[in-house]
Scaffold this motif. Sequence first.
Motif, mmCIF file in Angstrom:
data_model
loop_
_atom_site.group_PDB
_atom_site.id
_atom_site.type_symbol
_atom_site.label_atom_id
_atom_site.label_comp_id
_atom_site.label_asym_id
_atom_site.label_seq_id
_atom_site.Cartn_x
_atom_site.Cartn_y
_atom_site.Cartn_z
ATOM 1 N N TRP A 83 0.826 -1.204 0.000
ATOM 2 C CA TRP A 83 0.000 0.000 0.000
ATOM 3 C C TRP A 83 0.867 1.263 0.000
ATOM 4 O O TRP A 83 0.561 2.232 -0.678
ATOM 5 C CB TRP A 83 -0.941 -0.079 1.189
ATOM 6 N N ILE A 88 3.478 1.434 -6.326
ATOM 7 C CA ILE A 88 2.029 1.501 -6.466
ATOM 8 C C ILE A 88 1.614 2.872 -6.987
ATOM 9 O O ILE A 88 2.033 3.902 -6.465
ATOM 10 C CB ILE A 88 1.341 1.214 -5.107
ATOM 11 N N ASP A 89 0.775 2.867 -8.004
ATOM 12 C CA ASP A 89 0.206 4.102 -8.524
ATOM 13 C C ASP A 89 -0.622 4.759 -7.416
ATOM 14 O O ASP A 89 -1.393 4.070 -6.732
ATOM 15 C CB ASP A 89 -0.692 3.773 -9.727
ATOM 16 N N ASP A 92 -4.144 3.760 -6.862
ATOM 17 C CA ASP A 92 -4.453 2.434 -6.318
ATOM 18 C C ASP A 92 -4.251 2.344 -4.805
ATOM 19 O O ASP A 92 -4.461 1.285 -4.226
ATOM 20 C CB ASP A 92 -3.591 1.361 -6.999
ATOM 21 N N TYR A 95 -7.285 1.182 -2.863
ATOM 22 C CA TYR A 95 -7.510 -0.237 -3.105
ATOM 23 C C TYR A 95 -6.660 -1.075 -2.155
ATOM 24 O O TYR A 95 -7.171 -1.966 -1.461
ATOM 25 C CB TYR A 95 -7.180 -0.576 -4.562
ATOM 26 N N TRP A 96 -5.357 -0.773 -2.107
ATOM 27 C CA TRP A 96 -4.457 -1.546 -1.247
ATOM 28 C C TRP A 96 -4.761 -1.313 0.224
ATOM 29 O O TRP A 96 -4.578 -2.215 1.052
ATOM 30 C CB TRP A 96 -3.001 -1.260 -1.585
ATOM 31 N N TYR A 131 -12.896 -0.430 -7.635
ATOM 32 C CA TYR A 131 -11.881 -1.030 -8.496
ATOM 33 C C TYR A 131 -12.433 -2.269 -9.195
ATOM 34 O O TYR A 131 -13.320 -2.943 -8.673
ATOM 35 C CB TYR A 131 -10.639 -1.369 -7.674
ATOM 36 N N HIS A 135 -7.948 -7.200 -9.857
ATOM 37 C CA HIS A 135 -7.156 -5.975 -9.885
ATOM 38 C C HIS A 135 -5.853 -6.204 -9.133
ATOM 39 O O HIS A 135 -5.855 -6.720 -8.018
ATOM 40 C CB HIS A 135 -7.936 -4.825 -9.250
ATOM 41 N N GLN A 136 -4.755 -5.821 -9.766
ATOM 42 C CA GLN A 136 -3.428 -5.881 -9.156
ATOM 43 C C GLN A 136 -3.102 -7.260 -8.579
ATOM 44 O O GLN A 136 -2.510 -7.382 -7.505
ATOM 45 C CB GLN A 136 -3.294 -4.810 -8.076
ATOM 46 N N ARG A 140 -10.636 -9.240 -6.487
ATOM 47 C CA ARG A 140 -11.294 -8.308 -5.574
ATOM 48 C C ARG A 140 -12.669 -8.795 -5.155
ATOM 49 O O ARG A 140 -13.043 -8.685 -3.991
ATOM 50 C CB ARG A 140 -11.384 -6.917 -6.207
ATOM 51 N N GLY A 176 -5.685 -6.418 -13.577
ATOM 52 C CA GLY A 176 -5.545 -4.991 -13.431
ATOM 53 C C GLY A 176 -4.244 -4.423 -13.716
ATOM 54 O O GLY A 176 -3.748 -3.467 -13.341
#
Length: 176
Positions: A83, A88-89, A92, A95-96, A131, A135-136, A140, A176
């Motif tokens: 996270w 990590i973008d 995101d 999300y994390w 999201y 994803h990633q 999810r 993702g």
Amino acid sequence: MSPRQLVGDRVPDRDRNAQGRAENARPRDRFGRPLPYGAIDEMADHADPEDVVSTVGEALSRAAALFDAQRFFEAHEFLEWIWKSREIDPGDRDYWKGVTQVAVGCAHTQRGNATGALTLLRRSVAYMAPYPSPHQGVDRDALAAGAAGVVDQIEREGAHPGLAFPTFPRARDGGG
């Protein structure tokens, strides 16, 4: 002088790591709760993410294995590392945060903290909701369903370590 009295700007007897950051070196039970000094450390094999991973992929693999072993406190540390990772973008991060909160919510469940568990598990689903799934590298939808399932069990039986916890749902295609 009492042992907790400040000397300059620091407390001299606080546990600190090599970088000088405060850390709790007390032994812990298997759910991550601090035990009294001198007690048997049930997490003696605990690894700090900073010491053992260098990529998000490595951290996710470790987190998933710990999550599947119901070592949620430790899994959350690796998920939190993701996270907060520079890999990590920024888009995101929520999300994390949600993925991490699933592990923290399960840790609170194991510790018998129903209020904390319910708050974190419900919040985790809200953080992940915007999201796509997968994803990633995480399914999810399955993770959110697992969190909701733990919420349902807590509402029926209360929070305790004997509940049926989900496994970590890795996405088959990396997602993702």
